[in-house]
Design an enzyme around this catalytic site. Sequence first.
Site, PDB file in Angstrom:
ATOM      1  N   HIS A  17      -5.171  40.150   9.423  1.00 20.72           N
ATOM      2  CA  HIS A  17      -5.735  40.291  10.773  1.00 20.72           C
ATOM      3  C   HIS A  17      -7.040  39.494  10.894  1.00 20.72           C
ATOM      4  O   HIS A  17      -7.266  38.816  11.883  1.00 20.72           O
ATOM      5  CB  HIS A  17      -6.042  41.763  11.086  1.00 20.72           C
ATOM      6  CG  HIS A  17      -4.836  42.657  11.171  1.00 20.72           C
ATOM      7  ND1 HIS A  17      -4.773  43.886  10.555  1.00 20.72           N
ATOM      8  CD2 HIS A  17      -3.651  42.519  11.815  1.00 20.72           C
ATOM      9  CE1 HIS A  17      -3.603  44.458  10.822  1.00 20.72           C
ATOM     10  NE2 HIS A  17      -2.910  43.652  11.575  1.00 20.72           N
ATOM     11  N   SER A 128      -0.168  46.381   7.568  1.00 16.17           N
ATOM     12  CA  SER A 128      -0.929  47.634   7.466  1.00 16.17           C
ATOM     13  C   SER A 128      -0.068  48.711   6.801  1.00 16.17           C
ATOM     14  O   SER A 128      -0.574  49.526   6.021  1.00 16.17           O
ATOM     15  CB  SER A 128      -1.351  48.113   8.857  1.00 16.17           C
ATOM     16  OG  SER A 128      -2.188  47.169   9.469  1.00 16.17           O
TER      17      SER A 128
HETATM   18  P1  ADP Z   1       1.416  46.088  15.880  1.00 21.74           P
HETATM   19  O1  ADP Z   1       1.507  47.561  15.718  1.00 21.74           O
HETATM   20  O2  ADP Z   1       1.246  45.628  17.295  1.00 21.74           O
HETATM   21  O3  ADP Z   1       2.456  45.275  15.127  1.00 21.74           O
HETATM   22  P2  ADP Z   1      -0.446  45.285  13.862  1.00 21.74           P
HETATM   23  O4  ADP Z   1      -1.813  45.824  13.761  1.00 21.74           O
HETATM   24  O5  ADP Z   1       0.515  45.596  12.784  1.00 21.74           O
HETATM   25  O6  ADP Z   1       0.025  45.760  15.274  1.00 21.74           O
HETATM   26  O7  ADP Z   1      -0.477  43.715  14.054  1.00 21.74           O
HETATM   27  C1  ADP Z   1      -1.177  43.120  15.089  1.00 21.74           C
HETATM   28  C2  ADP Z   1      -0.858  41.638  15.132  1.00 21.74           C
HETATM   29  O8  ADP Z   1      -1.262  41.028  13.919  1.00 21.74           O
HETATM   30  C3  ADP Z   1       0.620  41.298  15.278  1.00 21.74           C
HETATM   31  O9  ADP Z   1       0.749  40.149  16.068  1.00 21.74           O
HETATM   32  C4  ADP Z   1       1.049  40.986  13.872  1.00 21.74           C
HETATM   33  O10 ADP Z   1       2.141  40.078  13.839  1.00 21.74           O
HETATM   34  C5  ADP Z   1      -0.198  40.337  13.327  1.00 21.74           C
HETATM   35  N1  ADP Z   1      -0.294  40.486  11.889  1.00 21.74           N
HETATM   36  C6  ADP Z   1      -0.097  41.595  11.162  1.00 21.74           C
HETATM   37  N2  ADP Z   1      -0.262  41.356   9.845  1.00 21.74           N
HETATM   38  C7  ADP Z   1      -0.561  40.035   9.755  1.00 21.74           C
HETATM   39  C8  ADP Z   1      -0.823  39.165   8.664  1.00 21.74           C
HETATM   40  N3  ADP Z   1      -0.745  39.588   7.414  1.00 21.74           N
HETATM   41  N4  ADP Z   1      -1.117  37.885   8.946  1.00 21.74           N
HETATM   42  C9  ADP Z   1      -1.145  37.446  10.227  1.00 21.74           C
HETATM   43  N5  ADP Z   1      -0.879  38.213  11.279  1.00 21.74           N
HETATM   44  C10 ADP Z   1      -0.597  39.489  11.063  1.00 21.74           C
END
Ligand code: ADP
Length: 161
Positions: A17, A128
Amino acid sequence: MKRGIYPGSFDPVTNGHVDMIERAAKIVDHLEVGVLNNRAKNPLFSVDERVSMLKEITKDMPNVSVSSFDGLLVDYMEEIGASIIVRGLRAVTDFEYELQIAQTNHRVNPNIDTLFLTTNIQYSYLSSTMVKEFASYGGDISHFVPLQFIDRIYEKYNIKK
Ligand code: ADP
């Protein structure tokens, strides 16, 4: 001025993130990190805790701010004057779902576009959910999340390190 929003659960925020925030902040003039207050999910961290962790990590990024929202993302974007949604694509498995949401949002409001950034290869496996799973068994999460949050995550599982 192009305002973008990077929406997500961030439960908890990972290094993937943070990498996305840093990169997206170079593309848009202002980036809002929007923490989704999703009552359907049973989060490990409260919305306030998640917002405060994100604020800590972005405090030296002048064009980034953090807030929470509930309800529809498009409605919140209208409220804050944002027109670009930033999302990350890790693998093909993300693609179909993300495409569907992006197209729905664009249909609802044609002024809204979604910008996809491909994950830094270093974090392409990182989620996460995986961090929580690992931490719950006392696994080493030091490569996955900002160092200052490690103890806070273990504490949620009553694990002392
Ligand atoms: P959600 O519940 O909306 O999937 P997340 O907090 O899991 O929320 O993810 C938010 C955003 O960050 C999403 O667009 C996801 O694809 C992106 N994301 C999650 N993990 C990573 C990562 N390791 N690298 C890049 N982007 C990520």
